[in-house]
Scaffold this active site. Structure first.
Site, PDB file in Angstrom:
ATOM      1  N   CYS A  45      39.139  10.286 -57.171  1.00 16.98           N
ATOM      2  CA  CYS A  45      38.436  10.785 -58.317  1.00 16.98           C
ATOM      3  C   CYS A  45      38.644   9.837 -59.332  1.00 16.98           C
ATOM      4  O   CYS A  45      38.797   8.875 -59.004  1.00 16.98           O
ATOM      5  CB  CYS A  45      39.288  12.129 -58.757  1.00 16.98           C
ATOM      6  SG  CYS A  45      41.129  11.960 -58.765  1.00 16.98           S
TER       7      CYS A  45
ATOM      8  N   GLY B 211      44.584  10.098 -56.127  1.00 20.73           N
ATOM      9  CA  GLY B 211      44.631   9.638 -54.810  1.00 20.73           C
ATOM     10  C   GLY B 211      45.106  10.616 -53.494  1.00 20.73           C
ATOM     11  O   GLY B 211      44.977  11.974 -53.765  1.00 20.73           O
TER      12      GLY B 211
ATOM     13  N   ILE C  27      36.862  16.375 -51.717  1.00 20.20           N
ATOM     14  CA  ILE C  27      37.040  16.216 -50.284  1.00 20.20           C
ATOM     15  C   ILE C  27      37.677  16.962 -49.082  1.00 20.20           C
ATOM     16  O   ILE C  27      37.436  17.162 -47.828  1.00 20.20           O
ATOM     17  CB  ILE C  27      38.033  14.857 -49.857  1.00 20.20           C
ATOM     18  CG1 ILE C  27      37.796  13.820 -50.498  1.00 20.20           C
ATOM     19  CG2 ILE C  27      38.611  14.902 -47.772  1.00 20.20           C
ATOM     20  CD1 ILE C  27      36.076  13.669 -49.912  1.00 20.20           C
TER      21      ILE C  27
ATOM     22  N   SER D 294      39.238   1.668 -42.286  1.00 18.73           N
ATOM     23  CA  SER D 294      39.362   0.674 -42.975  1.00 18.73           C
ATOM     24  C   SER D 294      40.132  -0.338 -42.082  1.00 18.73           C
ATOM     25  O   SER D 294      41.566  -0.021 -42.253  1.00 18.73           O
ATOM     26  CB  SER D 294      38.755  -0.399 -43.903  1.00 18.73           C
ATOM     27  OG  SER D 294      39.591  -0.483 -44.900  1.00 18.73           O
ATOM     28  N   GLY D 295      40.335  -1.856 -42.124  1.00 14.60           N
ATOM     29  CA  GLY D 295      41.159  -2.452 -41.999  1.00 14.60           C
ATOM     30  C   GLY D 295      42.216  -3.592 -42.337  1.00 14.60           C
ATOM     31  O   GLY D 295      42.925  -4.203 -42.679  1.00 14.60           O
TER      32      GLY D 295
ATOM     33  N   ARG E 115      36.569  14.484 -60.156  1.00 15.46           N
ATOM     34  CA  ARG E 115      36.804  14.637 -58.337  1.00 15.46           C
ATOM     35  C   ARG E 115      35.630  14.941 -57.711  1.00 15.46           C
ATOM     36  O   ARG E 115      34.825  15.354 -57.853  1.00 15.46           O
ATOM     37  CB  ARG E 115      37.383  17.170 -58.745  1.00 15.46           C
ATOM     38  CG  ARG E 115      38.392  16.710 -57.080  1.00 15.46           C
ATOM     39  CD  ARG E 115      39.128  18.562 -56.890  1.00 15.46           C
ATOM     40  NE  ARG E 115      39.720  18.516 -56.477  1.00 15.46           N
ATOM     41  CZ  ARG E 115      39.932  18.944 -55.956  1.00 15.46           C
ATOM     42  NH1 ARG E 115      39.939  20.571 -56.642  1.00 15.46           N
ATOM     43  NH2 ARG E 115      40.848  19.309 -54.405  1.00 15.46           N
ATOM     44  N   LEU E 116      36.528  14.010 -56.566  1.00 20.56           N
ATOM     45  CA  LEU E 116      35.152  13.847 -55.292  1.00 20.56           C
ATOM     46  C   LEU E 116      36.096  14.805 -54.463  1.00 20.56           C
ATOM     47  O   LEU E 116      36.515  14.989 -54.257  1.00 20.56           O
ATOM     48  CB  LEU E 116      35.684  12.750 -54.664  1.00 20.56           C
ATOM     49  CG  LEU E 116      35.045  12.589 -53.013  1.00 20.56           C
ATOM     50  CD1 LEU E 116      33.217  12.437 -53.621  1.00 20.56           C
ATOM     51  CD2 LEU E 116      35.360  11.067 -53.306  1.00 20.56           C
TER      52      LEU E 116
END
Length: 701
Positions: free
Chosen positions: A31, A110, A86, A406-407, A83-84
């Site tokens: 967010c 976070g 999830i 991701s790496g 806010r996103l």
């Protein structure tokens, strides 16, 4: 060109294959956070809410699914949140959130991956929870253990603002590695903070005064290292620190305090290395990475991974596929230019692991389409050329999933960059020569290089207005780079010079004064027993948080994509620094132990190859389809009227690049990204005459 490749499952070579069913729990979501403390004026509730709501609205892209505000008119404080969604978009997870005890209010961006363990511990102490979010657990942790002690227990990525009603103080905190951004500073007597600068800019007290010293740093490194910011009186909170502010605080009253130190972790690992065989160490790392990956697979939305075909991303995908009952969705970006293209390698890994794979091939036309959006996406000048494909692959990935692993971090932690070996070797050679000898040899090289350019300039008859066909790069193209590194004092200094796009900022920004960072100030660099440790530390402390993670965070959040990085799990980080160099580097290159773990899942022939790196061919694009755009931004008269840059030095750099005399793509990209950012900020810098001219007050050092 986009291509979806459903890769069939084939035999996977591994010692074991854990089958973990990953269900959604109540982790928080990505967010945007923002807020302020008004010191000079006393506003009522409605004006406070209106201001913080407008600030939060600028972060809608980071959180398009919900918003909230909390204000206290007596204290003059306002907290905002976007806010996103999830997981768990219920009233129990709404923000800003109050603690159960009523003492704290928090706006939080976070995820804390060990929140279940923390919750069990808190419940054993008598804490009761209304919902299932990690936000509530973090608040309870602050109430139970205090701010610094609680922060030390959190394993995750976060930026947060915590208001303490009892002490009437505001605390800002950021995760250990700097995965999530947090800006703060002063607009007059108003204390401002936010996930991105655009939130601070929307407050009426914000003053858009450029910091030319920070601009000089940006030209030198292509990013602005924390704590510095492109605007005066604003800062980036350093990773692993927190800052406490009271309503009556004035600028300079408080300084960030570290609750976690990368230097301490590296030093501890150096004193107590992991004494095991390579196979035993690989088993330990395998278990730690498996836990880090499975923790980050918790989501109630579609989840996938960014796959380059290199060791880091391939290992993350292999562990994901091992924990999943269905093909993992993977995404790759490719280029027609062979030297930048890893798509074929990624497809081979995806086919072997049996993932549902999608490719996106990037063309110069794609770059042209995304470039106008880069100033708004990055918000502060940023100039890693790979930001273009990162934005494009983020947009593609978001069409299919909401969360991607991701790496990132593997190269810095496990010695993956080729520059570590070359700098260590070159450093051993350079130490045999007196500094005066090295400086004299560098001066001779620069004199020879200047003579070559004068001859080339005379041959082509180049002037400021003439356009010429690109020439092939000369065989002595890198003489300036060689001369700059020749005077390095040690391998860490060599690495710092590797990152530098120019020798000193004042070459291009005459008014810039030097700022102290780990890269610019040798006296701040700690001494370690092995130069490879020192170089990894520099990259982990500056290049990773201010370069790599900024690139990924802004590009992904611009599309509402959440990117999670298992290598940056705090337990993985601390384990990596305990590994001796023999487990990191061998004759085949770096990341020896990661290659050992990956070989349990993927045949070595699919990943044992020279490192390509993730970039974009902007050097060729600037000589071709992007040339007109660049010429417009780097017009000499326009540069002179701006009064920011040494116009002749900029034009010389441009001419040397377009004629093929020297590849100046990195430096030019920094210049162009700043000019594009500044043009997008014209409404913040009104001035007479030329619409791009900067008011005198905004450019004075």
């Amino acid at each position: 060109r986009r291509r979806n490749v459903r890769c069939g499952l084939v035999g996977i070579t591994r010692r074991d294959k854990p089958r973990l069913r990953v269900r959604g729990s109540r982790l928080h979501t990505m967010c945007g956070i923002t807020g302020f403390i008004e010191n000079a004026v006393h506003l009522g509730e409605a004006p406070l809410r209106d201001r913080v709501r407008r600030m939060a609205e600028t972060l809608r892209h980071r959180g398009p699914d919900g918003s909230g505000e909390w204000v206290d008119p007596q204290a003059g404080i306002a907290l905002g949140h976007r806010r996103l969604a999830i997981i768990d978009l219920t009233p129990a997870g709404a923000q800003p959130m109050r603690s159960a005890c009523g003492r704290f209010v928090m706006t939080y961006n976070g995820e804390v991956y060990n929140f279940r363990e923390l919750r069990l511990e808190l419940e054993s102490m008598g804490h009761e929870f209304r919902g299932q979010s990690d936000t509530e657990v973090v608040l309870a942790a602050f109430a139970a253990w205090g701010i610094e002690s609680a922060l030390r227990r959190l394993n995750g990525m976060f930026a947060l603002a915590l208001w303490d009603k009892q002490t009437r103080t505001l605390t800002l905190a950021r995760d250990r590695v700097g995965k999530k951004p947090l800006y703060y500073g002063w607009g007059g007597q108003t204390f401002l903070f936010g996930s991105e600068l655009k939130a601070l800019r929307s407050h009426p007290s914000f003053v858009p005064e450029l910091d030319l010293d920070a601009l000089g740093l940006f030209l030198q490194y292509s990013w602005i290292p924390a704590p510095y910011c492109i605007y005066k009186h604003l800062y980036k909170l350093l990773p692993g620190t927190y800052l406490t502010i009271a309503p009556q605080s004035q600028p300079g009253d408080a300084a960030p305090k570290a609750y976690w130190s990368a230097h301490d972790v590296v030093s501890s690992g150096e004193r107590a290395p992991l004494v095991r065989s390579i196979d035993e160490a690989a088993d330990i790392l395998h278990a730690s990475l498996t836990q880090a990956v499975t923790r980050r697979m918790v989501a109630d939305v579609p989840l996938g991974a960014l796959l380059s075909g290199g060791v880091d991303s391939s290992l993350v995908v292999a562990l994901m596929q091992g924990a999943s009952h269905r093909p993992v969705k993977t995404f790759t970006v490719g280029f027609a230019e062979a030297s930048f293209n890893e798509a074929d390698h990624a497809q081979a890994v995806a086919r072997h692991l049996g993932t549902d794979h999608t490719e996106l091939y990037v063309t110069p036309e794609d770059g042209l389409r995304v470039i106008p959006d880069l100033p708004a996406i990055y918000d502060e000048p940023f100039a890693d050329p790979s930001q273009v494909p990162t934005c494009l692959i983020s947009a593609l990935t978001r069409q299919h999933v909401t969360v991607a692993l991701s790496g990132d971090g593997g190269d810095e932690l496990f010695a993956g960059y080729k520059r570590y070996r070359s700098s260590a070797t070159y450093g051993r050679v350079l130490r045999w020569f007196p500094q005066l000898v090295k400086e004299g040899a560098a001066a001779l090289l620069r004199t020879f290089d200047s003579a070559r350019w004068a001859l080339a300039d005379a041959q082509v008859g180049l002037d400021h207005a003439q356009r010429v066909e690109p020439a092939q790069p000369g065989s002595f193209e890198n003489l300036e780079r060689i001369a700059n590194r020749m005077v390095a004092k040690d391998p860490q200094d060599l690495l710092a010079r590797h990152h530098a796009r120019c020798r000193t900022p004042r070459e291009f920004v005459p008014a810039a004064a030097p700022l102290s960072t780990l890269l610019t100030d040798p006296s701040r660099r700690p001494s370690f027993s092995d130069p490879v440790i020192g170089m990894r530390f520099l990259d982990f402390s500056e290049y990773l948080p201010d370069g790599v993670l900024v690139k990924v965070d802004r590009a992904s959040m611009a599309t509402g994509l959440e990117v999670r990085c298992p290598f940056l799990d705090s337990q993985v980080v601390e384990l990596a620094w305990r590994l001796p160099k023999t487990m990191l580097m061998d004759r085949s290159g770096g990341k020896r132990i990661l290659r050992e773990v990956l070989s349990r899942y993927v045949p070595r022939q699919l990943f044992e190859r020279p490192k390509t790196g993730f970039g974009a061919p902007v050097g060729d694009w600037l000589r071709g389809p992007l040339r007109e755009w660049a010429e417009d931004l780097l017009d000499e008269k326009h540069l002179h009227d701006q009064g920011l840059f040494h116009a002749q030095a900029v034009r010389l750099t441009w001419q040397q690049h377009v004629t093929g005399f020297r590849n100046q793509a990195d430096l030019l990209w920094s210049l162009l990204m700043f000019q594009a950012w500044l043009r997008a900020r014209d409404d913040q810098h009104p001035g007479p005459g030329d619409r791009n001219r900067i008011p005198h007050a905004a450019v004075c050092p």
